[in-house]
Design an enzyme around this catalytic site. Structure first.
Site, PDB file in Angstrom:
ATOM      1  N   LYS A  22       0.835  -1.209   0.000  1.00  0.00           N
ATOM      2  CA  LYS A  22       0.000   0.000   0.000  1.00  0.00           C
ATOM      3  C   LYS A  22       0.869   1.259   0.000  1.00  0.00           C
ATOM      4  CE  LYS A  22      -1.476   1.638   4.124  1.00  0.00           C
ATOM      5  NZ  LYS A  22      -1.125   3.052   4.291  1.00  0.00           N
ATOM      6  N   ASN A  23       1.921   1.259   0.837  1.00  0.00           N
ATOM      7  CA  ASN A  23       2.721   2.477   0.982  1.00  0.00           C
ATOM      8  C   ASN A  23       3.621   2.749  -0.218  1.00  0.00           C
ATOM      9  OD1 ASN A  23       1.528   2.974   3.371  1.00  0.00           O
ATOM     10  ND2 ASN A  23       3.311   2.566   4.666  1.00  0.00           N
ATOM     11  N   CYS A 120      -3.894  13.025  13.873  1.00  0.00           N
ATOM     12  CA  CYS A 120      -4.447  11.688  13.702  1.00  0.00           C
ATOM     13  C   CYS A 120      -4.086  10.863  14.913  1.00  0.00           C
ATOM     14  CB  CYS A 120      -3.971  11.047  12.409  1.00  0.00           C
ATOM     15  SG  CYS A 120      -2.387  10.294  12.532  1.00  0.00           S
ATOM     16  N   ARG A 125       1.800  14.408  13.297  1.00  0.00           N
ATOM     17  CA  ARG A 125       2.204  14.128  11.914  1.00  0.00           C
ATOM     18  C   ARG A 125       2.125  15.341  10.987  1.00  0.00           C
ATOM     19  NH1 ARG A 125       0.098   8.198  10.274  1.00  0.00           N
ATOM     20  NH2 ARG A 125       1.958   8.208   9.038  1.00  0.00           N
ATOM     21  N   ASP A 309       5.799   0.549  11.924  1.00  0.00           N
ATOM     22  CA  ASP A 309       4.536  -0.072  11.489  1.00  0.00           C
ATOM     23  C   ASP A 309       4.414  -1.531  11.923  1.00  0.00           C
ATOM     24  OD1 ASP A 309       3.713   2.269  10.372  1.00  0.00           O
ATOM     25  OD2 ASP A 309       3.958   1.662   8.288  1.00  0.00           O
ATOM     26  N   ARG A 401      -8.119  -0.322   5.733  1.00  0.00           N
ATOM     27  CA  ARG A 401      -7.321   0.707   5.044  1.00  0.00           C
ATOM     28  C   ARG A 401      -6.071   0.091   4.414  1.00  0.00           C
ATOM     29  NH1 ARG A 401      -4.971   4.814   8.517  1.00  0.00           N
ATOM     30  NH2 ARG A 401      -3.851   5.054   6.572  1.00  0.00           N
TER      31      ARG A 401
HETATM   32  C1  UD1 Z   1       5.166   6.744   6.314  1.00  0.00           C
HETATM   33  C2  UD1 Z   1       4.256   5.555   6.171  1.00  0.00           C
HETATM   34  C3  UD1 Z   1       3.791   5.090   7.544  1.00  0.00           C
HETATM   35  C4  UD1 Z   1       4.993   4.849   8.461  1.00  0.00           C
HETATM   36  C5  UD1 Z   1       5.931   6.052   8.474  1.00  0.00           C
HETATM   37  C6  UD1 Z   1       7.215   5.792   9.230  1.00  0.00           C
HETATM   38  C7  UD1 Z   1       3.215   5.958   4.015  1.00  0.00           C
HETATM   39  C8  UD1 Z   1       1.977   6.303   3.258  1.00  0.00           C
HETATM   40  N1  UD1 Z   1       3.113   5.947   5.367  1.00  0.00           N
HETATM   41  O1  UD1 Z   1       4.392   7.776   6.910  1.00  0.00           O
HETATM   42  O2  UD1 Z   1       3.039   3.888   7.378  1.00  0.00           O
HETATM   43  O3  UD1 Z   1       4.532   4.634   9.777  1.00  0.00           O
HETATM   44  O4  UD1 Z   1       6.285   6.418   7.133  1.00  0.00           O
HETATM   45  O5  UD1 Z   1       7.865   4.696   8.694  1.00  0.00           O
HETATM   46  O6  UD1 Z   1       4.241   5.665   3.434  1.00  0.00           O
HETATM   47  N2  UD1 Z   1       7.619  14.557  10.276  1.00  0.00           N
HETATM   48  C9  UD1 Z   1       7.754  15.894  10.512  1.00  0.00           C
HETATM   49  N3  UD1 Z   1       7.513  16.765   9.469  1.00  0.00           N
HETATM   50  C10 UD1 Z   1       7.151  16.342   8.228  1.00  0.00           C
HETATM   51  C11 UD1 Z   1       7.037  14.965   8.001  1.00  0.00           C
HETATM   52  C12 UD1 Z   1       7.279  14.089   9.060  1.00  0.00           C
HETATM   53  O7  UD1 Z   1       8.066  16.313  11.618  1.00  0.00           O
HETATM   54  O8  UD1 Z   1       6.961  17.177   7.327  1.00  0.00           O
HETATM   55  C13 UD1 Z   1       7.872  13.593  11.377  1.00  0.00           C
HETATM   56  C14 UD1 Z   1       6.642  12.783  11.774  1.00  0.00           C
HETATM   57  O9  UD1 Z   1       5.823  13.461  12.671  1.00  0.00           O
HETATM   58  C15 UD1 Z   1       7.259  11.534  12.361  1.00  0.00           C
HETATM   59  C16 UD1 Z   1       8.544  11.358  11.522  1.00  0.00           C
HETATM   60  O10 UD1 Z   1       8.803  12.629  10.930  1.00  0.00           O
HETATM   61  O11 UD1 Z   1       7.627  11.749  13.692  1.00  0.00           O
HETATM   62  C17 UD1 Z   1       8.445  10.330  10.448  1.00  0.00           C
HETATM   63  O12 UD1 Z   1       7.284  10.558   9.667  1.00  0.00           O
HETATM   64  P1  UD1 Z   1       7.207  10.184   8.138  1.00  0.00           P
HETATM   65  O13 UD1 Z   1       8.336   9.309   7.749  1.00  0.00           O
HETATM   66  O14 UD1 Z   1       6.974  11.421   7.348  1.00  0.00           O
HETATM   67  O15 UD1 Z   1       5.875   9.325   8.090  1.00  0.00           O
HETATM   68  P2  UD1 Z   1       4.907   9.275   6.866  1.00  0.00           P
HETATM   69  O16 UD1 Z   1       5.702   9.488   5.621  1.00  0.00           O
HETATM   70  O17 UD1 Z   1       3.721  10.127   7.125  1.00  0.00           O
END
Ligand code: UD1
Length: 434
Positions: A22-23, A120, A125, A309, A401
Protein backbone atom coordinates in the site's frame (compact mmCIF):
# COMPACT_ATOMS: atom_id res chain seq x y z
CA UNK A 1 -19.48 -0.57 11.06
CA UNK A 2 -17.99 -4.00 10.41
CA UNK A 3 -16.59 -6.14 13.20
CA UNK A 4 -14.44 -9.22 13.36
CA UNK A 5 -15.33 -12.15 15.53
CA UNK A 6 -12.21 -14.21 16.25
CA UNK A 7 -12.03 -17.43 18.20
CA UNK A 8 -8.50 -17.93 19.44
CA UNK A 9 -6.41 -21.03 19.87
CA UNK A 10 -5.72 -22.36 16.38
CA UNK A 11 -2.12 -22.62 15.17
CA UNK A 12 -1.85 -21.14 11.67
CA UNK A 13 -0.59 -23.59 9.06
CA UNK A 14 -0.27 -23.31 5.30
CA UNK A 15 0.71 -20.70 2.77
CA UNK A 16 -0.30 -17.06 2.66
CA UNK A 17 0.33 -14.80 -0.35
CA UNK A 18 1.39 -11.24 0.28
CA UNK A 19 -0.28 -8.37 -1.62
CA UNK A 20 1.34 -5.32 -3.17
CA UNK A 21 2.61 -2.64 -0.78
CA UNK A 22 0.00 0.00 0.00
CA UNK A 23 2.72 2.48 0.98
CA UNK A 24 4.39 2.03 -2.38
CA UNK A 25 1.18 2.01 -4.39
CA UNK A 26 0.10 5.38 -2.96
CA UNK A 27 3.15 7.42 -4.10
CA UNK A 28 3.29 5.50 -7.40
CA UNK A 29 -0.32 6.44 -8.12
CA UNK A 30 0.49 10.06 -7.24
CA UNK A 31 3.44 9.93 -9.68
CA UNK A 32 0.91 9.57 -12.52
CA UNK A 33 0.16 13.28 -11.94
CA UNK A 34 3.58 14.07 -13.42
CA UNK A 35 2.72 13.08 -16.99
CA UNK A 36 -0.16 13.28 -19.46
CA UNK A 37 0.61 9.71 -20.59
CA UNK A 38 -0.82 6.55 -19.11
CA UNK A 39 0.80 4.87 -16.11
CA UNK A 40 0.08 1.16 -15.65
CA UNK A 41 0.67 -0.41 -12.26
CA UNK A 42 0.58 -4.12 -11.44
CA UNK A 43 0.09 -5.57 -7.97
CA UNK A 44 -1.96 -2.69 -6.54
CA UNK A 45 -3.57 -4.00 -3.33
CA UNK A 46 -7.34 -3.81 -3.00
CA UNK A 47 -7.54 -1.84 0.22
CA UNK A 48 -9.48 1.21 1.37
CA UNK A 49 -6.56 3.67 1.05
CA UNK A 50 -6.24 2.82 -2.64
CA UNK A 51 -9.94 3.58 -3.13
CA UNK A 52 -9.35 6.89 -1.36
CA UNK A 53 -6.38 7.69 -3.61
CA UNK A 54 -8.50 6.86 -6.64
CA UNK A 55 -11.18 9.27 -5.39
CA UNK A 56 -8.52 11.93 -4.84
CA UNK A 57 -7.03 11.61 -8.34
CA UNK A 58 -10.44 11.34 -9.99
CA UNK A 59 -11.60 14.52 -8.24
CA UNK A 60 -8.73 16.31 -10.01
CA UNK A 61 -9.76 15.05 -13.45
CA UNK A 62 -7.64 11.89 -13.69
CA UNK A 63 -8.97 8.71 -15.28
CA UNK A 64 -8.29 5.82 -12.93
CA UNK A 65 -9.15 2.20 -13.60
CA UNK A 66 -8.31 -0.13 -10.75
CA UNK A 67 -7.49 -3.66 -11.95
CA UNK A 68 -10.12 -6.06 -10.68
CA UNK A 69 -9.93 -9.73 -9.79
CA UNK A 70 -6.44 -10.86 -8.87
CA UNK A 71 -4.38 -8.26 -7.04
CA UNK A 72 -1.76 -8.37 -9.77
CA UNK A 73 -4.22 -7.13 -12.39
CA UNK A 74 -3.16 -3.95 -14.02
CA UNK A 75 -4.37 -0.55 -12.77
CA UNK A 76 -4.16 2.36 -15.19
CA UNK A 77 -4.07 6.06 -14.47
CA UNK A 78 -4.14 8.84 -17.00
CA UNK A 79 -3.77 12.47 -15.94
CA UNK A 80 -4.00 14.06 -19.41
CA UNK A 81 -6.95 16.26 -18.48
CA UNK A 82 -6.17 17.51 -15.01
CA UNK A 83 -8.79 20.13 -14.24
CA UNK A 84 -8.56 20.85 -10.55
CA UNK A 85 -5.24 20.68 -8.65
CA UNK A 86 -6.99 20.49 -5.29
CA UNK A 87 -6.81 17.79 -2.60
CA UNK A 88 -10.04 18.35 -0.73
CA UNK A 89 -10.28 18.17 3.04
CA UNK A 90 -13.00 15.51 2.87
CA UNK A 91 -10.44 13.16 1.29
CA UNK A 92 -7.24 14.29 3.02
CA UNK A 93 -8.76 13.90 6.48
CA UNK A 94 -9.24 10.17 5.93
CA UNK A 95 -5.78 9.56 4.46
CA UNK A 96 -2.83 11.67 5.42
CA UNK A 97 -0.75 10.28 2.53
CA UNK A 98 -2.89 12.53 0.32
CA UNK A 99 -0.18 15.16 0.92
CA UNK A 100 1.87 13.12 -1.59
CA UNK A 101 0.11 14.98 -4.42
CA UNK A 102 1.59 18.33 -3.35
CA UNK A 103 4.98 17.93 -5.04
CA UNK A 104 3.78 16.39 -8.33
CA UNK A 105 0.97 18.93 -8.73
CA UNK A 106 3.24 21.96 -8.33
CA UNK A 107 5.83 20.38 -10.61
CA UNK A 108 3.34 19.61 -13.38
CA UNK A 109 0.71 22.35 -13.04
CA UNK A 110 2.53 25.12 -11.19
CA UNK A 111 -0.21 25.09 -8.56
CA UNK A 112 -1.45 22.83 -5.78
CA UNK A 113 -4.06 23.31 -3.09
CA UNK A 114 -3.90 20.62 -0.48
CA UNK A 115 -5.96 20.49 2.70
CA UNK A 116 -3.82 20.45 5.83
CA UNK A 117 -4.13 17.00 7.40
CA UNK A 118 -5.59 17.15 10.88
CA UNK A 119 -4.12 15.43 13.90
CA UNK A 120 -4.45 11.69 13.70
CA UNK A 121 -4.49 8.83 16.12
CA UNK A 122 -0.72 8.38 16.11
CA UNK A 123 0.45 11.89 16.81
CA UNK A 124 0.43 15.27 15.11
CA UNK A 125 2.20 14.13 11.91
CA UNK A 126 3.00 17.53 10.37
CA UNK A 127 3.98 18.13 6.72
CA UNK A 128 6.31 21.08 7.41
CA UNK A 129 9.27 19.32 5.78
CA UNK A 130 7.37 18.86 2.50
CA UNK A 131 6.60 22.58 2.52
CA UNK A 132 10.11 23.66 3.44
CA UNK A 133 11.53 21.60 0.58
CA UNK A 134 9.13 23.03 -1.98
CA UNK A 135 9.99 26.55 -0.82
CA UNK A 136 13.67 25.75 -1.38
CA UNK A 137 12.74 24.73 -4.91
CA UNK A 138 11.25 28.19 -5.42
CA UNK A 139 7.57 27.61 -4.67
CA UNK A 140 5.62 30.24 -2.79
CA UNK A 141 3.43 28.80 -0.11
CA UNK A 142 0.34 30.34 1.42
CA UNK A 143 -1.90 28.93 4.02
CA UNK A 144 -5.57 29.87 4.31
CA UNK A 145 -8.91 28.29 5.14
CA UNK A 146 -7.27 25.02 6.17
CA UNK A 147 -5.47 24.63 2.84
CA UNK A 148 -1.87 24.97 1.73
CA UNK A 149 -1.51 26.66 -1.62
CA UNK A 150 1.81 26.15 -3.41
CA UNK A 151 2.68 28.01 -6.61
CA UNK A 152 5.72 28.00 -8.87
CA UNK A 153 5.88 28.80 -12.57
CA UNK A 154 8.89 26.46 -12.69
CA UNK A 155 10.48 24.63 -9.77
CA UNK A 156 14.27 24.94 -9.53
CA UNK A 157 16.68 22.18 -8.58
CA UNK A 158 18.19 22.73 -5.14
CA UNK A 159 20.34 21.27 -2.37
CA UNK A 160 18.28 20.29 0.61
CA UNK A 161 18.94 18.43 3.82
CA UNK A 162 15.92 16.98 5.61
CA UNK A 163 15.89 18.05 9.27
CA UNK A 164 14.34 14.68 10.05
CA UNK A 165 13.95 11.51 8.02
CA UNK A 166 10.52 11.45 6.44
CA UNK A 167 9.24 8.76 4.08
CA UNK A 168 6.42 10.57 2.29
CA UNK A 169 8.40 13.84 2.52
CA UNK A 170 11.26 12.22 0.59
CA UNK A 171 8.79 10.81 -1.95
CA UNK A 172 6.90 14.08 -2.36
CA UNK A 173 10.04 16.15 -2.97
CA UNK A 174 11.55 13.48 -5.22
CA UNK A 175 8.46 13.77 -7.43
CA UNK A 176 8.83 17.56 -7.41
CA UNK A 177 12.55 17.38 -8.28
CA UNK A 178 12.18 15.16 -11.34
CA UNK A 179 10.49 17.97 -13.28
CA UNK A 180 12.45 20.84 -11.68
CA UNK A 181 14.99 22.84 -13.68
CA UNK A 182 18.54 21.55 -13.10
CA UNK A 183 20.04 19.35 -10.42
CA UNK A 184 18.61 18.57 -6.99
CA UNK A 185 20.61 16.96 -4.21
CA UNK A 186 18.57 15.70 -1.26
CA UNK A 187 20.33 14.59 1.91
CA UNK A 188 19.11 12.68 4.95
CA UNK A 189 16.49 10.97 2.77
CA UNK A 190 14.37 8.01 3.84
CA UNK A 191 15.87 4.72 2.60
CA UNK A 192 12.67 2.68 2.74
CA UNK A 193 12.02 0.15 -0.06
CA UNK A 194 8.93 2.18 -1.00
CA UNK A 195 11.17 5.15 -1.89
CA UNK A 196 13.26 2.86 -4.08
CA UNK A 197 10.12 1.50 -5.74
CA UNK A 198 8.83 4.99 -6.50
CA UNK A 199 12.22 5.97 -7.93
CA UNK A 200 12.15 2.87 -10.18
CA UNK A 201 8.77 3.95 -11.56
CA UNK A 202 9.98 7.53 -12.08
CA UNK A 203 13.08 6.29 -13.92
CA UNK A 204 10.84 4.11 -16.12
CA UNK A 205 8.92 7.34 -16.88
CA UNK A 206 12.14 9.03 -18.03
CA UNK A 207 13.37 10.66 -14.81
CA UNK A 208 17.08 10.83 -13.97
CA UNK A 209 17.64 9.71 -10.39
CA UNK A 210 20.66 8.31 -8.56
CA UNK A 211 20.98 7.10 -5.00
CA UNK A 212 17.42 6.06 -4.12
CA UNK A 213 17.72 3.69 -1.17
CA UNK A 214 20.67 5.64 0.25
CA UNK A 215 20.45 8.79 2.31
CA UNK A 216 21.56 11.04 -0.58
CA UNK A 217 19.47 11.22 -3.73
CA UNK A 218 20.56 13.17 -6.83
CA UNK A 219 18.09 14.17 -9.49
CA UNK A 220 18.69 15.81 -12.86
CA UNK A 221 15.41 17.48 -13.77
CA UNK A 222 13.89 16.65 -17.16
CA UNK A 223 11.39 18.64 -19.22
CA UNK A 224 8.70 15.98 -19.35
CA UNK A 225 7.97 12.38 -18.45
CA UNK A 226 6.30 9.62 -20.43
CA UNK A 227 4.08 6.64 -19.67
CA UNK A 228 5.40 3.49 -17.98
CA UNK A 229 4.40 0.05 -16.76
CA UNK A 230 5.59 -0.90 -13.29
CA UNK A 231 5.03 -3.66 -10.73
CA UNK A 232 4.53 -2.61 -7.09
CA UNK A 233 6.76 -4.37 -4.53
CA UNK A 234 5.25 -6.78 -1.98
CA UNK A 235 3.93 -5.30 1.26
CA UNK A 236 6.64 -5.80 3.88
CA UNK A 237 4.34 -4.84 6.74
CA UNK A 238 1.73 -7.39 5.72
CA UNK A 239 4.53 -9.98 5.42
CA UNK A 240 5.85 -9.05 8.86
CA UNK A 241 2.36 -9.26 10.35
CA UNK A 242 1.91 -12.83 9.05
CA UNK A 243 5.39 -13.72 10.29
CA UNK A 244 4.31 -12.71 13.78
CA UNK A 245 0.98 -14.53 13.28
CA UNK A 246 2.86 -17.76 12.56
CA UNK A 247 5.12 -17.31 15.59
CA UNK A 248 2.46 -16.23 18.10
CA UNK A 249 0.06 -19.09 17.26
CA UNK A 250 2.86 -21.69 17.39
CA UNK A 251 2.11 -22.41 13.75
CA UNK A 252 3.93 -23.28 10.56
CA UNK A 253 3.37 -20.67 7.85
CA UNK A 254 4.92 -20.10 4.46
CA UNK A 255 4.78 -16.43 3.55
CA UNK A 256 4.86 -16.36 -0.21
CA UNK A 257 5.32 -13.58 -2.76
CA UNK A 258 7.14 -11.37 -0.26
CA UNK A 259 10.65 -9.91 -0.28
CA UNK A 260 12.52 -11.44 2.70
CA UNK A 261 15.24 -8.85 2.33
CA UNK A 262 12.75 -6.11 3.22
CA UNK A 263 11.78 -7.76 6.53
CA UNK A 264 15.24 -8.61 7.83
CA UNK A 265 14.77 -6.62 11.05
CA UNK A 266 11.47 -8.37 11.83
CA UNK A 267 12.93 -11.79 10.98
CA UNK A 268 15.87 -11.08 13.32
CA UNK A 269 13.59 -10.20 16.24
CA UNK A 270 11.22 -13.11 15.67
CA UNK A 271 14.26 -15.43 15.75
CA UNK A 272 15.53 -13.78 18.92
CA UNK A 273 12.09 -14.38 20.40
CA UNK A 274 12.42 -18.09 19.65
CA UNK A 275 10.65 -18.60 16.31
CA UNK A 276 12.37 -20.61 13.60
CA UNK A 277 12.58 -18.70 10.34
CA UNK A 278 13.80 -20.15 7.05
CA UNK A 279 14.23 -17.95 4.02
CA UNK A 280 13.12 -20.41 1.33
CA UNK A 281 13.80 -18.23 -1.70
CA UNK A 282 14.05 -14.60 -2.77
CA UNK A 283 10.24 -14.51 -2.50
CA UNK A 284 9.25 -16.70 0.42
CA UNK A 285 9.88 -17.27 4.09
CA UNK A 286 8.75 -20.03 6.43
CA UNK A 287 8.04 -19.37 10.08
CA UNK A 288 7.64 -22.17 12.61
CA UNK A 289 7.26 -22.12 16.33
CA UNK A 290 6.40 -24.67 18.94
CA UNK A 291 6.98 -22.30 21.85
CA UNK A 292 7.94 -21.18 24.35
CA UNK A 293 8.69 -17.67 23.10
CA UNK A 294 11.36 -15.55 24.80
CA UNK A 295 11.33 -11.82 25.55
CA UNK A 296 13.41 -9.59 23.25
CA UNK A 297 13.63 -5.80 23.19
CA UNK A 298 12.84 -3.71 20.13
CA UNK A 299 13.44 -0.10 19.29
CA UNK A 300 11.72 1.32 16.21
CA UNK A 301 13.99 3.00 13.68
CA UNK A 302 13.91 4.18 10.12
CA UNK A 303 14.62 1.48 7.50
CA UNK A 304 16.56 -0.80 7.69
CA UNK A 305 15.78 -0.72 11.44
CA UNK A 306 12.74 -2.28 13.07
CA UNK A 307 9.69 -0.59 11.46
CA UNK A 308 7.32 1.49 13.57
CA UNK A 309 4.54 -0.07 11.49
CA UNK A 310 5.39 -3.45 13.11
CA UNK A 311 5.66 -2.21 16.71
CA UNK A 312 2.05 -2.93 17.69
CA UNK A 313 2.11 -6.43 16.17
CA UNK A 314 5.41 -7.21 17.90
CA UNK A 315 3.87 -6.12 21.19
CA UNK A 316 1.17 -8.77 20.80
CA UNK A 317 3.96 -11.34 20.41
CA UNK A 318 5.77 -9.98 23.46
CA UNK A 319 2.69 -10.65 25.62
CA UNK A 320 3.27 -14.36 24.89
CA UNK A 321 7.03 -14.32 25.48
CA UNK A 322 8.67 -15.39 28.70
CA UNK A 323 10.38 -12.46 30.46
CA UNK A 324 10.41 -8.69 30.10
CA UNK A 325 10.36 -7.07 26.63
CA UNK A 326 11.18 -3.38 26.30
CA UNK A 327 9.51 -1.71 23.32
CA UNK A 328 10.76 1.75 22.43
CA UNK A 329 8.86 3.83 19.87
CA UNK A 330 11.23 6.37 18.35
CA UNK A 331 9.34 7.47 15.23
CA UNK A 332 5.93 8.61 16.43
CA UNK A 333 4.76 10.00 19.73
CA UNK A 334 1.51 8.53 20.96
CA UNK A 335 1.72 5.25 19.08
CA UNK A 336 0.68 3.03 21.97
CA UNK A 337 -3.08 3.18 21.44
CA UNK A 338 -3.26 -0.61 21.29
CA UNK A 339 -1.81 -0.99 24.81
CA UNK A 340 -5.05 -0.35 26.68
CA UNK A 341 -6.92 -2.86 24.58
CA UNK A 342 -4.19 -5.50 25.01
CA UNK A 343 -4.29 -4.88 28.77
CA UNK A 344 -8.07 -5.39 28.69
CA UNK A 345 -7.36 -8.82 27.19
CA UNK A 346 -5.06 -9.65 30.10
CA UNK A 347 -1.63 -8.41 28.96
CA UNK A 348 0.79 -6.96 31.50
CA UNK A 349 2.10 -3.75 29.92
CA UNK A 350 3.34 -0.48 31.44
CA UNK A 351 3.97 2.61 29.36
CA UNK A 352 6.44 5.26 30.36
CA UNK A 353 6.82 7.98 27.71
CA UNK A 354 8.05 6.33 24.55
CA UNK A 355 8.79 2.96 26.15
CA UNK A 356 6.40 0.13 26.85
CA UNK A 357 7.45 -2.71 29.14
CA UNK A 358 5.72 -6.00 28.52
CA UNK A 359 5.89 -8.79 31.10
CA UNK A 360 5.00 -12.19 29.79
CA UNK A 361 3.74 -14.65 29.14
CA UNK A 362 0.14 -13.66 29.89
CA UNK A 363 -2.85 -15.82 29.31
CA UNK A 364 -4.99 -13.58 27.11
CA UNK A 365 -8.73 -13.82 27.44
CA UNK A 366 -11.10 -12.88 24.66
CA UNK A 367 -12.79 -9.50 24.93
CA UNK A 368 -14.66 -6.88 22.96
CA UNK A 369 -11.97 -4.44 21.82
CA UNK A 370 -11.75 -1.35 19.65
CA UNK A 371 -9.34 -0.79 16.76
CA UNK A 372 -7.79 2.68 16.91
CA UNK A 373 -5.53 2.75 13.85
CA UNK A 374 -4.32 0.51 11.07
CA UNK A 375 -1.43 -1.31 12.77
CA UNK A 376 -3.08 -1.27 16.21
CA UNK A 377 -5.91 -3.29 14.64
CA UNK A 378 -3.40 -5.86 13.41
CA UNK A 379 -2.02 -6.16 16.93
CA UNK A 380 -5.50 -6.87 18.31
CA UNK A 381 -6.17 -9.49 15.63
CA UNK A 382 -2.92 -11.24 16.62
CA UNK A 383 -3.82 -11.13 20.31
CA UNK A 384 -7.31 -12.47 19.55
CA UNK A 385 -5.78 -15.38 17.61
CA UNK A 386 -4.22 -16.68 20.85
CA UNK A 387 -6.83 -15.50 23.35
CA UNK A 388 -9.05 -17.86 25.22
CA UNK A 389 -12.55 -17.63 23.67
CA UNK A 390 -14.26 -15.35 21.20
CA UNK A 391 -13.09 -11.76 20.76
CA UNK A 392 -15.03 -9.07 18.98
CA UNK A 393 -13.01 -6.37 17.25
CA UNK A 394 -14.89 -3.17 16.52
CA UNK A 395 -13.99 -0.54 13.89
CA UNK A 396 -12.18 -2.91 11.57
CA UNK A 397 -12.43 -0.21 8.90
CA UNK A 398 -8.99 0.82 10.20
CA UNK A 399 -7.70 -2.62 9.22
CA UNK A 400 -9.39 -2.39 5.82
CA UNK A 401 -7.32 0.71 5.04
CA UNK A 402 -4.22 -1.40 4.57
CA UNK A 403 -4.74 -5.17 4.74
CA UNK A 404 -6.23 -6.91 1.70
CA UNK A 405 -8.85 -9.60 2.46
CA UNK A 406 -7.23 -10.19 5.82
CA UNK A 407 -9.97 -12.42 7.21
CA UNK A 408 -9.95 -14.60 4.08
CA UNK A 409 -6.16 -14.97 4.21
CA UNK A 410 -6.25 -15.86 7.91
CA UNK A 411 -9.14 -18.33 7.46
CA UNK A 412 -7.24 -20.10 4.67
CA UNK A 413 -4.45 -20.94 7.10
CA UNK A 414 -6.71 -22.11 9.89
CA UNK A 415 -7.89 -19.09 11.86
CA UNK A 416 -11.49 -18.84 13.04
CA UNK A 417 -12.39 -15.35 11.98
CA UNK A 418 -15.63 -13.94 10.68
CA UNK A 419 -16.68 -10.50 9.55
CA UNK A 420 -19.94 -9.13 10.77
CA UNK A 421 -21.09 -6.42 8.41
CA UNK A 422 -23.68 -3.72 8.83
CA UNK A 423 -23.86 -4.34 12.52
CA UNK A 424 -25.31 -1.42 14.43
CA UNK A 425 -22.59 0.27 16.38
CA UNK A 426 -23.12 3.52 18.25
CA UNK A 427 -21.09 6.46 17.08
CA UNK A 428 -18.52 7.70 19.62
CA UNK A 429 -20.64 10.67 20.74
CA UNK A 430 -23.67 8.46 21.30
CA UNK A 431 -21.54 5.91 23.06
CA UNK A 432 -20.14 8.57 25.38
CA UNK A 433 -23.61 9.86 26.18
CA UNK A 434 -24.66 6.47 27.55
C1 UD1 B 1 5.17 6.74 6.31
C2 UD1 B 1 4.26 5.55 6.17
C3 UD1 B 1 3.79 5.09 7.54
C4 UD1 B 1 4.99 4.85 8.46
C5 UD1 B 1 5.93 6.05 8.47
C6 UD1 B 1 7.22 5.79 9.23
C7 UD1 B 1 3.21 5.96 4.01
C8 UD1 B 1 1.98 6.30 3.26
N1 UD1 B 1 3.11 5.95 5.37
O1 UD1 B 1 4.39 7.78 6.91
O2 UD1 B 1 3.04 3.89 7.38
O3 UD1 B 1 4.53 4.63 9.78
O4 UD1 B 1 6.29 6.42 7.13
O5 UD1 B 1 7.87 4.70 8.69
O6 UD1 B 1 4.24 5.67 3.43
N2 UD1 B 1 7.62 14.56 10.28
C9 UD1 B 1 7.75 15.89 10.51
N3 UD1 B 1 7.51 16.77 9.47
C10 UD1 B 1 7.15 16.34 8.23
C11 UD1 B 1 7.04 14.96 8.00
C12 UD1 B 1 7.28 14.09 9.06
O7 UD1 B 1 8.07 16.31 11.62
O8 UD1 B 1 6.96 17.18 7.33
C13 UD1 B 1 7.87 13.59 11.38
C14 UD1 B 1 6.64 12.78 11.77
O9 UD1 B 1 5.82 13.46 12.67
C15 UD1 B 1 7.26 11.53 12.36
C16 UD1 B 1 8.54 11.36 11.52
O10 UD1 B 1 8.80 12.63 10.93
O11 UD1 B 1 7.63 11.75 13.69
C17 UD1 B 1 8.44 10.33 10.45
O12 UD1 B 1 7.28 10.56 9.67
P1 UD1 B 1 7.21 10.18 8.14
O13 UD1 B 1 8.34 9.31 7.75
O14 UD1 B 1 6.97 11.42 7.35
O15 UD1 B 1 5.87 9.33 8.09
P2 UD1 B 1 4.91 9.27 6.87
O16 UD1 B 1 5.70 9.49 5.62
O17 UD1 B 1 3.72 10.13 7.13
Amino acid sequence: MDKFVIRGGNPLRGTVRISGAKNSALPCMAAALLTDHEIALDNIPHVRDIETEKRLLTSMGAEVRIGTGEASNCTTICCRNLSDPVAQYEIVKTMRASSLVLGPLVARMGLARVAIPGGCAIGGRPIDLHIKGLEKMGATIEQAHGYIEARASKLKGTHLVFDKITVTGTEDLLMAAVLAEGESVMENCAREPEVVDLAALLVAMGAQIEGAGTSTIRVQGVKSLHGAHHRIIPDRIEAGTFLIAGAITCGDLIIAECNPDHIRAVIGKAEEAGARIDVLSAHSVRVQSDGPLRAADISTEEYPGFPTDMQAQYMALATQAEGVSGIKENIFENRFMHVQELVRMGANIRVDGRTATVRGPSRLSAAAVMCSDLRASASLVLAALVADGESILDRVYHMDRGYERIEEKLRNVGAEIERLGNVFAPRPAEARAK
